[in-house]
Write a protein that holds these residues in place. Sequence first.
Motif, PDB file in Angstrom:
ATOM      1  N   THR A 105       0.825  -1.211   0.000  1.00 31.43           N
ATOM      2  CA  THR A 105       0.000   0.000   0.000  1.00 31.43           C
ATOM      3  C   THR A 105       0.860   1.263   0.000  1.00 31.43           C
ATOM      4  N   TYR A 106       2.044   1.168  -0.560  1.00 27.30           N
ATOM      5  CA  TYR A 106       2.990   2.295  -0.542  1.00 27.30           C
ATOM      6  C   TYR A 106       2.757   3.301  -1.669  1.00 27.30           C
ATOM      7  N   GLY A 107       1.800   3.023  -2.566  1.00 25.00           N
ATOM      8  CA  GLY A 107       1.577   3.917  -3.700  1.00 25.00           C
ATOM      9  C   GLY A 107       2.416   3.473  -4.875  1.00 25.00           C
ATOM     10  N   ASP A 108       3.025   4.443  -5.565  1.00 17.82           N
ATOM     11  CA  ASP A 108       3.888   4.077  -6.694  1.00 17.82           C
ATOM     12  C   ASP A 108       5.352   4.055  -6.252  1.00 17.82           C
ATOM     13  N   ASP A 109       6.222   3.657  -7.157  1.00 17.69           N
ATOM     14  CA  ASP A 109       7.648   3.539  -6.842  1.00 17.69           C
ATOM     15  C   ASP A 109       8.245   4.874  -6.411  1.00 17.69           C
ATOM     16  N   ALA A 110       7.831   5.947  -7.053  1.00 18.97           N
ATOM     17  CA  ALA A 110       8.381   7.271  -6.721  1.00 18.97           C
ATOM     18  C   ALA A 110       8.042   7.648  -5.284  1.00 18.97           C
ATOM     19  N   ALA A 111       6.819   7.359  -4.862  1.00 18.69           N
ATOM     20  CA  ALA A 111       6.413   7.661  -3.486  1.00 18.69           C
ATOM     21  C   ALA A 111       7.222   6.824  -2.498  1.00 18.69           C
ATOM     22  N   ALA A 112       7.435   5.554  -2.824  1.00 24.51           N
ATOM     23  CA  ALA A 112       8.226   4.692  -1.950  1.00 24.51           C
ATOM     24  C   ALA A 112       9.660   5.182  -1.840  1.00 24.51           C
ATOM     25  N   GLN A 113      10.228   5.617  -2.944  1.00 23.40           N
ATOM     26  CA  GLN A 113      11.610   6.131  -2.927  1.00 23.40           C
ATOM     27  C   GLN A 113      11.718   7.389  -2.068  1.00 23.40           C
ATOM     28  N   ARG A 114      10.716   8.278  -2.151  1.00 29.80           N
ATOM     29  CA  ARG A 114      10.732   9.501  -1.327  1.00 29.80           C
ATOM     30  C   ARG A 114      10.681   9.152   0.157  1.00 29.80           C
ATOM     31  N   ARG A 115       9.794   8.245   0.536  1.00 33.57           N
ATOM     32  CA  ARG A 115       9.674   7.872   1.950  1.00 33.57           C
ATOM     33  C   ARG A 115      10.929   7.144   2.442  1.00 33.57           C
ATOM     34  N   ALA A 116      11.528   6.342   1.560  1.00 32.78           N
ATOM     35  CA  ALA A 116      12.775   5.655   1.925  1.00 32.78           C
ATOM     36  C   ALA A 116      13.877   6.662   2.228  1.00 32.78           C
TER      37      ALA A 116
END
Length: 580
Positions: A324-335
């Motif tokens: 449920t992290y959204g898209d890859d770009a959103a996951a990279q930002r949160r990481a």
Amino acid sequence: MSFEHTLSFRFMATKRVDADVEAPRPTVREAMRSVLSAAKLVAGAEGLDRQVEWVRLMETPEVQPRAGDLMFTSGFPIKDDLDAQIRLVGRIAEGGGAGLVVRPLPYLRKLPPEMVSEADRLQVPLFTIPSDVQFVDLMSPLLERIINAEHWRLKRSMEIHRRFTELVLDGKGVNEICRTLADLLESAVSVEDASFHLLAHAGGSADPHRKETILRQGTPHRVLFDPQIQRILREVAKRGSVKVPAFPNLGMSRERLIAPIFAANQVLGYISVLDHPPQNEELAFMAIEQAALVLALSIAKERELSEVEGRVRGEFLEDLLHGTYGDDAAAQRRARHVGYPMHGAHIVLLVDIDDFRGFARARQISEDAIQALKREFLRRVTAVVRMSYQRALVQGRSDQVVALLPLGTETGDYQARSHALGLQVQQAVTEWKPGFSVSVGFSAPIEAPAGVEGALREVTSVMESLARFKRWSQVVAVPELGLTGLLAAVSDERLVDYSQRHLGPLIEHDRARKGALVATLRAYLETGEQQHAAQRLRVHPNTLRYRLDRIREITGLDLENPETRLNLAVAMRVQSLLGL
């Protein structure tokens, strides 16, 4: 005593108050070696280490001895009363006085034997001085020494207060506070949290216990659960700072000072000071209490920040695990926000408490105790994981701990590293809670964020299978499981049915005749050859051939057929997994 004598005392005692004399208040023994060198010790030698906090002249019956007072008297008020002479020694002992100096002449002539015996019995140092020695010549230097010592103590206490106040204002952490206390006391200092996990240490001197505590990053459980240590810890929690004697049998070869770190009536941790200056013990306790206050603020602050950071990182991990992290770009930002490296490969780790419900039920643990146990379980697993993977994402899930570990681009030895980490987790849990076991599972290397959800699903399935088969205390990796991993998805009923269809007749035969056909078949299938199977079973080859013929007769199976051999091997594995 005349008014002029009083003025003389005050002047002589205070003329060096501003001198920078680094000396504590004297003991009776030290006074005997210097100021009282002309005095004769007639009784009470066992009490010479009493500290002299003040000196007083007793020439009227109304003067009452106080704690730490070294009393001087000519004996005039009690010259004709033997009972009063004996009682005087008792009054000094009862009040915690330091001792008694008597000038017998002209009033007492000599001290009565009963008074001397009483001083020996109560360990009250009893001196006599010649008639030509003036009290003022003895009292003045002692007062000067006491006042200078008190002045030095006041300066040191102000310095301690200033140093720790600066640490608070500068927002320093536990390590800096620990180093400051070690520097101030020139001692070895350790700081542990409420669970006796080492937070900081400073100072070079050590005994075996402290060395082991540093090596293990916390107090060993054999020490912590010793009945004597438990009693001391209860006393510390109740009274505050205490002096602890040596316990050589536990590796504590020297005495130490231990103080609790309190906040809102809750113990956050403990300070341990080894090799403190014995002549400045009072000052050491003062410094420890100041340090405990500052450490309480620092630990509470760090705990709050850690909880906030843990929630943010935990929420990110939960989104990765559930997809449920959204898209890859959103996951990279949160990481990037939580400091987790998303490049390269990753593995999912799952640590599961073996039969936790059975553990809690057998010990009748309350719900509050269960929650506390789970929090401590999470903390200890997290500490082990972070030692190898500092930026790992870790989250507690009921009686499990799940983590995402960044392998980076070098994954060649990941299986060995994962297995070693699993063993470390098991050891840490066993040392913390004997009789408490965990199983550890690892996924294959995956890409993040896309592969995290599937990896957790695979590891969870494997761990559930281990639990079903009651295979406790395992360290397994999904890629290594092979056939066992495939069997994990099959229900127990189907597995039992499969085993019975292929091995049932042999099992019944062995049970009825106390035979060994199942064991013979297992050896034959695992070795793949009759000669080796006979050697493993330690039987003659003819005996083995006879048993194989009996297996063919009973089952009607062709043991030379590859498909048959595979089915029997799988049935054997199922039987082992189910403990049949």
